[in-house]
Write a protein that holds these residues in place. Structure first.
Motif, short mmCIF file in Angstrom:
data_model
loop_
_atom_site.label_atom_id
_atom_site.label_comp_id
_atom_site.label_asym_id
_atom_site.label_seq_id
_atom_site.Cartn_x
_atom_site.Cartn_y
_atom_site.Cartn_z
N ARG A 72 0.84 -1.21 0.00
CA ARG A 72 0.00 0.00 0.00
C ARG A 72 0.86 1.26 0.00
O ARG A 72 0.59 2.21 -0.73
CB ARG A 72 -0.92 0.01 1.22
N ASP A 115 0.81 3.96 -2.88
CA ASP A 115 0.45 5.36 -2.56
C ASP A 115 1.55 6.31 -3.02
O ASP A 115 1.28 7.36 -3.62
CB ASP A 115 0.21 5.53 -1.06
N LYS A 116 2.80 5.95 -2.77
CA LYS A 116 3.92 6.80 -3.18
C LYS A 116 4.03 6.86 -4.71
O LYS A 116 4.33 7.91 -5.29
CB LYS A 116 5.25 6.32 -2.58
N LEU A 138 1.49 6.60 -6.76
CA LEU A 138 0.41 7.48 -7.20
C LEU A 138 0.78 8.95 -7.00
O LEU A 138 0.52 9.79 -7.86
CB LEU A 138 -0.89 7.15 -6.46
N GLU A 139 1.39 9.27 -5.87
CA GLU A 139 1.86 10.64 -5.63
C GLU A 139 2.88 11.05 -6.70
O GLU A 139 2.83 12.16 -7.24
CB GLU A 139 2.49 10.76 -4.25
#
Length: 196
Positions: free
Chosen positions: A40, A44-45, A47-48
């Motif tokens: 996750r 998430d990173k 996506l950032e």
């Protein structure tokens, strides 16, 4: 679209992984054992990073568009300035022709001073310096003068001085001191019409 690439592999050959990272621009690689929290976090990173990449791409496109618009405006304004500059140069050249036409010619001066020459080289295209000549009391009168100012203001003053000298002469003044005093008086009167 410029995707963020993640390798999730059970394969542990580092040489192949390094080759994939170098050739494909891999953001992250994850090897076994996979942990949910770690996955996750990595996603998430990623996506950032993707969002930042897209924002940067949009900003770069906007910057390119803005630069094109600015370049277009600079070209347009430069052309306007060049046209205005050309108009000003033409106007000053025409003013020089007028000023030159008012000055006595070399031939007129040579009637009285046959071995003379005229050297008139203004600092600017047009000048506050001037000369004027006429026949006075069966003699030759020559005035060389420097009006206040250079360029356009000086040239206007020189024309005012010449016409004032001519007026004094036409009004019947014959003595140089009387002509100069009458000229001074005329100039003062003309310049004070606005109350200054």
């Amino acid at each position: 679209i410029d995707p963020v690439r993640i390798i999730v592999t059970g394969f542990s050959d580092t040489e192949s992984i390094i080759e994939a990272i170098n050739e494909c621009g891999i953001y992250q690689y994850v090897t076994k054992p996979w942990k949910n929290e770690e996955m996750r976090f990595i996603i998430d990173k990623a996506l950032e990073a993707y969002k930042m990449r897209m924002n940067n791409k949009q900003l770069m496109e906007q910057l390119k568009d803005d630069n094109k618009e600015l370049e277009s405006k600079v070209i347009e304004r430069t052309q306007k300035l060049q046209k205005q500059n050309e108009k000003i140069k033409n106007s000053i050249s025409y003013a020089k022709r007028i000023q030159t036409a008012i000055l006595p010619t070399h031939a007129e001066i040579q009637k009285f001073l046959p071995e003379s020459f005229v050297y008139f080289k203004p600092k600017d295209v047009i000048s506050g310096d001037f000369y004027w000549a006429t026949s006075l009391n069966n003699k030759f009168a020559l005035v060389t003068a420097d009006s206040t100012g250079h360029g356009v203001p000086g040239a206007i003053m020189s024309l005012l001085n010449i016409t004032s000298l001519e007026t004094a002469f036409k009004d019947g003044y014959k003595e140089p001191s009387d002509i100069l005093n009458a000229t001074r008086k005329t100039i003062i009167e003309r310049l004070r019409k606005d109350g200054s």
